[in-house]
Motif scaffolding. Sequence first.
Motif, PDB file in Angstrom:
ATOM      1  N   GLU A 171      -6.100   1.831  -6.989  1.00  0.00           N
ATOM      2  CA  GLU A 171      -4.956   2.740  -6.856  1.00  0.00           C
ATOM      3  C   GLU A 171      -3.613   2.019  -6.679  1.00  0.00           C
ATOM      4  O   GLU A 171      -2.560   2.613  -6.822  1.00  0.00           O
ATOM      5  CB  GLU A 171      -5.173   3.736  -5.697  1.00  0.00           C
ATOM      6  CG  GLU A 171      -5.301   3.097  -4.323  1.00  0.00           C
ATOM      7  CD  GLU A 171      -6.736   2.777  -3.921  1.00  0.00           C
ATOM      8  OE1 GLU A 171      -6.984   2.706  -2.711  1.00  0.00           O
ATOM      9  OE2 GLU A 171      -7.585   2.598  -4.801  1.00  0.00           O
ATOM     10  N   TYR A 172      -3.655   0.704  -6.390  1.00  0.00           N
ATOM     11  CA  TYR A 172      -2.408  -0.049  -6.198  1.00  0.00           C
ATOM     12  C   TYR A 172      -2.100  -1.006  -7.348  1.00  0.00           C
ATOM     13  O   TYR A 172      -1.020  -1.583  -7.396  1.00  0.00           O
ATOM     14  CB  TYR A 172      -2.467  -0.847  -4.888  1.00  0.00           C
ATOM     15  CG  TYR A 172      -2.698   0.021  -3.676  1.00  0.00           C
ATOM     16  CD1 TYR A 172      -1.839   1.069  -3.381  1.00  0.00           C
ATOM     17  CD2 TYR A 172      -3.779  -0.190  -2.834  1.00  0.00           C
ATOM     18  CE1 TYR A 172      -2.047   1.887  -2.277  1.00  0.00           C
ATOM     19  CE2 TYR A 172      -3.996   0.613  -1.722  1.00  0.00           C
ATOM     20  CZ  TYR A 172      -3.134   1.650  -1.455  1.00  0.00           C
ATOM     21  OH  TYR A 172      -3.334   2.461  -0.376  1.00  0.00           O
ATOM     22  N   LYS A 204       1.122  -0.573  -9.319  1.00  0.00           N
ATOM     23  CA  LYS A 204       2.396  -0.873  -8.653  1.00  0.00           C
ATOM     24  C   LYS A 204       2.777  -2.348  -8.771  1.00  0.00           C
ATOM     25  O   LYS A 204       3.850  -2.747  -8.350  1.00  0.00           O
ATOM     26  CB  LYS A 204       2.305  -0.493  -7.172  1.00  0.00           C
ATOM     27  CG  LYS A 204       2.117   0.993  -6.943  1.00  0.00           C
ATOM     28  CD  LYS A 204       2.003   1.270  -5.461  1.00  0.00           C
ATOM     29  CE  LYS A 204       1.786   2.754  -5.202  1.00  0.00           C
ATOM     30  NZ  LYS A 204       1.643   3.026  -3.767  1.00  0.00           N
ATOM     31  N   ASP A 260       0.831  -1.208   0.000  1.00  0.00           N
ATOM     32  CA  ASP A 260       0.000   0.000   0.000  1.00  0.00           C
ATOM     33  C   ASP A 260       0.868   1.261   0.000  1.00  0.00           C
ATOM     34  O   ASP A 260       2.095   1.183  -0.056  1.00  0.00           O
ATOM     35  CB  ASP A 260      -1.002  -0.014   1.168  1.00  0.00           C
ATOM     36  CG  ASP A 260      -0.348   0.120   2.536  1.00  0.00           C
ATOM     37  OD1 ASP A 260       0.863   0.444   2.614  1.00  0.00           O
ATOM     38  OD2 ASP A 260      -1.056  -0.099   3.550  1.00  0.00           O
ATOM     39  N   ASP A 261       0.223   2.428   0.088  1.00  0.00           N
ATOM     40  CA  ASP A 261       0.961   3.687  -0.015  1.00  0.00           C
ATOM     41  C   ASP A 261       1.829   3.982   1.211  1.00  0.00           C
ATOM     42  O   ASP A 261       2.653   4.888   1.193  1.00  0.00           O
ATOM     43  CB  ASP A 261      -0.001   4.859  -0.281  1.00  0.00           C
ATOM     44  CG  ASP A 261      -1.121   4.942   0.737  1.00  0.00           C
ATOM     45  OD1 ASP A 261      -1.202   4.059   1.618  1.00  0.00           O
ATOM     46  OD2 ASP A 261      -1.924   5.890   0.661  1.00  0.00           O
ATOM     47  N   LYS A 262       1.680   3.197   2.286  1.00  0.00           N
ATOM     48  CA  LYS A 262       2.523   3.358   3.479  1.00  0.00           C
ATOM     49  C   LYS A 262       3.689   2.374   3.476  1.00  0.00           C
ATOM     50  O   LYS A 262       4.443   2.305   4.432  1.00  0.00           O
ATOM     51  CB  LYS A 262       1.678   3.160   4.736  1.00  0.00           C
ATOM     52  CG  LYS A 262       0.618   4.222   4.904  1.00  0.00           C
ATOM     53  CD  LYS A 262      -0.268   3.937   6.082  1.00  0.00           C
ATOM     54  CE  LYS A 262      -1.358   4.993   6.110  1.00  0.00           C
ATOM     55  NZ  LYS A 262      -2.556   4.534   6.784  1.00  0.00           N
TER      56      LYS A 262
END
Length: 197
Positions: A46-47, A50, A31-33
């Motif tokens: 959104e992932y 990646k 995730d973004d973290k």
Amino acid sequence: MQKRHALRVSLLVCLTIAPLAGAAELYRYVDDKGVTVLNRQGVPPEYIGKGYEVLNDQGRVVRVVPPAPSREEMQRQLDEQARASSDAQLLRLYTSVEDVDRALERKLAELDGLIGVVQGNQQSLRRQLTGLQSQAAESERSGQDVPAHLLTQMERLREEQKRLDKEIARYQAESEKAKTGYAADRARLAELLGSTP
């Protein structure tokens, strides 16, 4: 022991699992973290870009979806594809650099022929214009006005001459473009064939 791990792993479990689900799949993504997440529902949109992994119910990776390429990488791939396509076409057209030289000679001869035709038309126009100017001069010497149709014809011939000048300039530009293009083809073909240009 968990403190020793470089990445935290969080597991999201669906509270309701459809009874018709056969072999359950897990989706692993970051995730973004920077936290690695396991999820049975899939990867949030959104992932997806990646990249992620799909695991079977024993936790083994069954499929890896790589990250989407960056714009630069995408452009590089498109450039490589275009170059490969161009190279393949070049190899279909020519078997040696001499073939490229002969093709250029034919193209230049064709353009020279077209220029010759236009120059012949220009000579014809000049003769016609000289004849009309002679008639106009005769009218003026005899004290008469130059007939309007004569002036119109002369103007049309001058316009046609300008058009033919542009046509010659266009063929000459095509000739220069051909020289540049065939020189590039020749150099690339020599590179592909491993010979000296």
